[in-house]
Design a protein around this motif. Sequence first.
Motif, PDB file in Angstrom:
ATOM      1  N   GLN A   1       0.826  -1.203   0.000  1.00  0.00           N
ATOM      2  CA  GLN A   1       0.000   0.000   0.000  1.00  0.00           C
ATOM      3  C   GLN A   1       0.864   1.258   0.000  1.00  0.00           C
ATOM      4  O   GLN A   1       0.515   2.263  -0.627  1.00  0.00           O
ATOM      5  CB  GLN A   1      -0.954  -0.022   1.201  1.00  0.00           C
TER       6      GLN A   1
ATOM      7  N   GLY B   1      -0.290   2.282  -3.404  1.00  0.00           N
ATOM      8  CA  GLY B   1      -1.609   2.771  -3.002  1.00  0.00           C
ATOM      9  C   GLY B   1      -2.526   1.612  -2.628  1.00  0.00           C
ATOM     10  O   GLY B   1      -2.108   0.651  -1.976  1.00  0.00           O
ATOM     11  N   GLN B   2      -3.763   1.677  -3.084  1.00  0.00           N
ATOM     12  CA  GLN B   2      -4.775   0.704  -2.671  1.00  0.00           C
ATOM     13  C   GLN B   2      -4.918  -0.478  -3.631  1.00  0.00           C
ATOM     14  O   GLN B   2      -5.926  -1.170  -3.612  1.00  0.00           O
ATOM     15  CB  GLN B   2      -6.126   1.405  -2.510  1.00  0.00           C
TER      16      GLN B   2
ATOM     17  N   HIS C   1      -5.415  -4.603  -1.102  1.00  0.00           N
ATOM     18  CA  HIS C   1      -6.157  -4.287   0.118  1.00  0.00           C
ATOM     19  C   HIS C   1      -5.740  -5.210   1.259  1.00  0.00           C
ATOM     20  O   HIS C   1      -5.416  -4.774   2.354  1.00  0.00           O
ATOM     21  CB  HIS C   1      -7.670  -4.391  -0.136  1.00  0.00           C
ATOM     22  N   THR C   2      -5.771  -6.509   0.989  1.00  0.00           N
ATOM     23  CA  THR C   2      -5.383  -7.492   1.996  1.00  0.00           C
ATOM     24  C   THR C   2      -4.638  -8.630   1.310  1.00  0.00           C
ATOM     25  O   THR C   2      -4.691  -8.789   0.101  1.00  0.00           O
ATOM     26  CB  THR C   2      -6.612  -8.076   2.730  1.00  0.00           C
TER      27      THR C   2
END
Length: 278
Positions: free
Chosen positions: A255, A259-260, A263-264
């Motif tokens: 991240q 960035g995004q 997410h996981t």
Amino acid sequence: MSPSLSELNAPIGVFDSGFGGLTVARQIADVLPHEDIVYVGDTARAPYGPRPIAQVRQFALECLDKLVNHGVKALVIACNTASAAVLRDARERYDVPIIEVVLPAARRAAAVTRNGRVGVICTEATANSMAYEDALAASPGVGVTTSACPRFVEFVEAGITAGPEVLSVAREYLKPIQAAGCDTLILGCTHYPLLRGVISYVMGEKVNLVSSASEAAQETWRVLNDRGLTTHDLGGSNRLFMITGDADRFAGISQRLLGQFVHTAETIHVGRIPRAHG
């Protein structure tokens, strides 16, 4: 026989030893935005660069087996070291298309060089394999200068992409490329696009930077389109990240770098994880 709907909508499998393959996965998501992606990162056994080729081959096949068992419709070996070590084995072992990072980048570099002098920066294992020299051998009048840059991977894996230490190391690694007068430089490790800023700064704006990550993504687009394997589902895409090491650390650094996009991530077990020394 035409692919079934389930085959068309199956995910693309992307494999790397660590974080670098995320640059490939992100580029694939840009050019094929509706495709699902399943990523395996062998972070517990990274980096692959200093390892013997036979060991890289073993580790890579264990991870690729995991992706194939997940039902992917194509495999992207998003690791130059693994591509050099395992490509032939993978194409004999699996029934899905295999996309790698070396040849697409070499083709692009041969096409854009103006003076026929191409530089390659890569891991020690990729340098020792001479994979890029072999890939560019078919291009008449093209000479290759290779520089192994092992600390670049360490910086990226730590989430460090700028600062005086990175700049100092970059200047040292890039000296042979500059001395050879290369007008084109292949970023021959998928970690390296994350250091594009410092590499471009040192090399200067007149030098073409060829990213093995972006060329692999374009090759993925071409292969899926040529084989009629693009998804029919034009809804939102799903991305699954499976990591052999610390999934939370992977997600956190990813991240910070991208960035995004991630997410996981989840931790998986693949093969035997070597015990740490020291």
